[in-house]
Motif scaffolding. Sequence first.
Motif, PDB file in Angstrom:
ATOM      1  N   ALA A   6     -11.663  13.454  30.932  1.00  0.00           N
ATOM      2  CA  ALA A   6     -10.889  14.593  30.861  1.00  0.00           C
ATOM      3  C   ALA A   6      -9.987  14.442  30.013  1.00  0.00           C
ATOM      4  CB  ALA A   6     -10.392  15.205  31.922  1.00  0.00           C
ATOM      5  N   LYS A   7      -9.341  13.231  30.253  1.00  0.00           N
ATOM      6  CA  LYS A   7      -8.139  12.837  29.343  1.00  0.00           C
ATOM      7  C   LYS A   7      -8.442  12.576  27.704  1.00  0.00           C
ATOM      8  CE  LYS A   7      -5.393  10.594  32.663  1.00  0.00           C
ATOM      9  NZ  LYS A   7      -4.693   9.199  33.522  1.00  0.00           N
ATOM     10  N   ALA A   8      -9.829  11.783  27.588  1.00  0.00           N
ATOM     11  CA  ALA A   8     -10.282  11.457  26.278  1.00  0.00           C
ATOM     12  C   ALA A   8     -10.571  12.814  25.536  1.00  0.00           C
ATOM     13  CB  ALA A   8     -11.521  10.481  26.380  1.00  0.00           C
ATOM     14  N   PHE A   9     -11.177  13.919  26.353  1.00  0.00           N
ATOM     15  CA  PHE A   9     -11.312  15.063  25.787  1.00  0.00           C
ATOM     16  C   PHE A   9     -10.180  15.803  25.278  1.00  0.00           C
ATOM     17  CE2 PHE A   9     -11.983  19.622  25.989  1.00  0.00           C
ATOM     18  CZ  PHE A   9     -12.779  19.908  25.304  1.00  0.00           C
ATOM     19  N   LEU A  10      -9.137  15.681  26.181  1.00  0.00           N
ATOM     20  CA  LEU A  10      -7.922  16.422  25.810  1.00  0.00           C
ATOM     21  C   LEU A  10      -7.089  15.668  24.515  1.00  0.00           C
ATOM     22  CD1 LEU A  10      -6.748  17.302  29.424  1.00  0.00           C
ATOM     23  CD2 LEU A  10      -7.739  18.982  27.664  1.00  0.00           C
ATOM     24  N   LEU A  11      -7.324  14.373  24.685  1.00  0.00           N
ATOM     25  CA  LEU A  11      -6.559  13.824  23.472  1.00  0.00           C
ATOM     26  C   LEU A  11      -7.248  14.305  22.270  1.00  0.00           C
ATOM     27  CD1 LEU A  11      -5.880  10.313  25.018  1.00  0.00           C
ATOM     28  CD2 LEU A  11      -4.264  11.750  24.319  1.00  0.00           C
ATOM     29  N   SER A  12      -8.426  14.102  22.155  1.00  0.00           N
ATOM     30  CA  SER A  12      -9.514  14.423  20.890  1.00  0.00           C
ATOM     31  C   SER A  12      -9.201  16.216  20.661  1.00  0.00           C
ATOM     32  CB  SER A  12     -10.875  14.070  21.047  1.00  0.00           C
ATOM     33  OG  SER A  12     -10.972  12.711  20.794  1.00  0.00           O
ATOM     34  N   ALA A  13      -9.201  16.824  21.476  1.00  0.00           N
ATOM     35  CA  ALA A  13      -9.247  18.172  21.310  1.00  0.00           C
ATOM     36  C   ALA A  13      -7.686  18.909  21.021  1.00  0.00           C
ATOM     37  CB  ALA A  13      -9.822  18.985  22.672  1.00  0.00           C
ATOM     38  N   PHE A  14      -6.806  18.404  21.561  1.00  0.00           N
ATOM     39  CA  PHE A  14      -5.310  19.088  21.568  1.00  0.00           C
ATOM     40  C   PHE A  14      -4.644  18.000  20.581  1.00  0.00           C
ATOM     41  CE2 PHE A  14      -6.981  21.297  25.157  1.00  0.00           C
ATOM     42  CZ  PHE A  14      -6.955  22.763  24.525  1.00  0.00           C
ATOM     43  N   GLY A  15      -5.075  16.680  20.244  1.00  0.00           N
ATOM     44  CA  GLY A  15      -4.078  15.675  19.770  1.00  0.00           C
ATOM     45  C   GLY A  15      -4.865  15.609  18.174  1.00  0.00           C
ATOM     46  N   TYR A  16      -5.692  14.891  18.006  1.00  0.00           N
ATOM     47  CA  TYR A  16      -6.404  14.451  16.636  1.00  0.00           C
ATOM     48  C   TYR A  16      -7.665  13.941  16.655  1.00  0.00           C
ATOM     49  CZ  TYR A  16      -6.269  14.063  11.640  1.00  0.00           C
ATOM     50  OH  TYR A  16      -6.444  14.265  10.437  1.00  0.00           O
ATOM     51  N   PRO A  17      -8.639  14.157  15.953  1.00  0.00           N
ATOM     52  CA  PRO A  17     -10.073  13.903  16.234  1.00  0.00           C
ATOM     53  C   PRO A  17     -10.123  12.214  16.177  1.00  0.00           C
ATOM     54  CG  PRO A  17     -10.152  15.634  14.678  1.00  0.00           C
ATOM     55  CD  PRO A  17      -8.951  15.376  14.998  1.00  0.00           C
ATOM     56  N   GLY A  18     -10.650  11.720  16.990  1.00  0.00           N
ATOM     57  CA  GLY A  18     -10.637  10.108  17.159  1.00  0.00           C
ATOM     58  C   GLY A  18      -9.709   9.400  18.212  1.00  0.00           C
ATOM     59  N   VAL A  19      -8.575  10.156  18.555  1.00  0.00           N
ATOM     60  CA  VAL A  19      -7.625   9.496  19.406  1.00  0.00           C
ATOM     61  C   VAL A  19      -8.262   9.199  20.744  1.00  0.00           C
ATOM     62  CG1 VAL A  19      -5.435  10.074  20.562  1.00  0.00           C
ATOM     63  CG2 VAL A  19      -5.831  10.605  17.987  1.00  0.00           C
ATOM     64  N   GLY A  20      -9.227  10.394  21.318  1.00  0.00           N
ATOM     65  CA  GLY A  20      -9.616   9.976  22.551  1.00  0.00           C
ATOM     66  C   GLY A  20     -10.518   8.742  22.557  1.00  0.00           C
ATOM     67  N   CYS A  94     -15.782  17.653  12.531  1.00  0.00           N
ATOM     68  CA  CYS A  94     -15.277  16.240  13.117  1.00  0.00           C
ATOM     69  C   CYS A  94     -14.627  16.587  14.512  1.00  0.00           C
ATOM     70  CB  CYS A  94     -14.658  15.598  12.133  1.00  0.00           C
ATOM     71  SG  CYS A  94     -15.255  14.637  10.808  1.00  0.00           S
ATOM     72  N   TRP A  95     -13.812  17.511  14.490  1.00  0.00           N
ATOM     73  CA  TRP A  95     -12.845  17.657  15.414  1.00  0.00           C
ATOM     74  C   TRP A  95     -13.615  18.174  16.692  1.00  0.00           C
ATOM     75  CZ3 TRP A  95      -7.548  19.389  14.494  1.00  0.00           C
ATOM     76  CH2 TRP A  95      -6.760  19.345  15.480  1.00  0.00           C
ATOM     77  N   VAL A  96     -14.786  19.081  16.690  1.00  0.00           N
ATOM     78  CA  VAL A  96     -15.576  19.407  17.654  1.00  0.00           C
ATOM     79  C   VAL A  96     -16.370  18.380  18.303  1.00  0.00           C
ATOM     80  CG1 VAL A  96     -17.275  20.962  18.459  1.00  0.00           C
ATOM     81  CG2 VAL A  96     -15.421  21.773  17.136  1.00  0.00           C
TER      82      VAL A  96
END
Length: 116
Positions: A6-20, A94-96
């Motif tokens: 969940a944390k990795a998904f939220l970081l990539s989805a609402f942060g920036y692609p790759g952050v998760g 990339c984001w999705v």
Amino acid sequence: MKSHAAKAFLLSAFGYPGVGHLYLGRRTFGLVTIIVASICFIIPLWELLKLTWTARAAIDDPNMSFEGVILLLRDKVQSLPASFYNSLYFFALCWVASSLEAYRVGRVKDKAELRE
């Protein structure tokens, strides 16, 4: 138990692609994703900046009417290069993909922790 997925998904989805992926410890994949997504974001941004500079020059021209500026901008927007749209599509992809992959890797990590 904390959910890495969940944390990795939220970081990539609402942060920036790759952050998760960086959060999950997959540095190489995360950094490559961030670099590719950034390039795909910068290309359309550059095209929009060029369009803005053209509009600014037209607005500063005393012989140009308001309707002329609007028509100029319409023509410029309609003639944006294919790289503009392709970069936006690839950035969205990339984001999705990064969000879903971060969730998948997080689930694997969560399952591994449950077994221990």
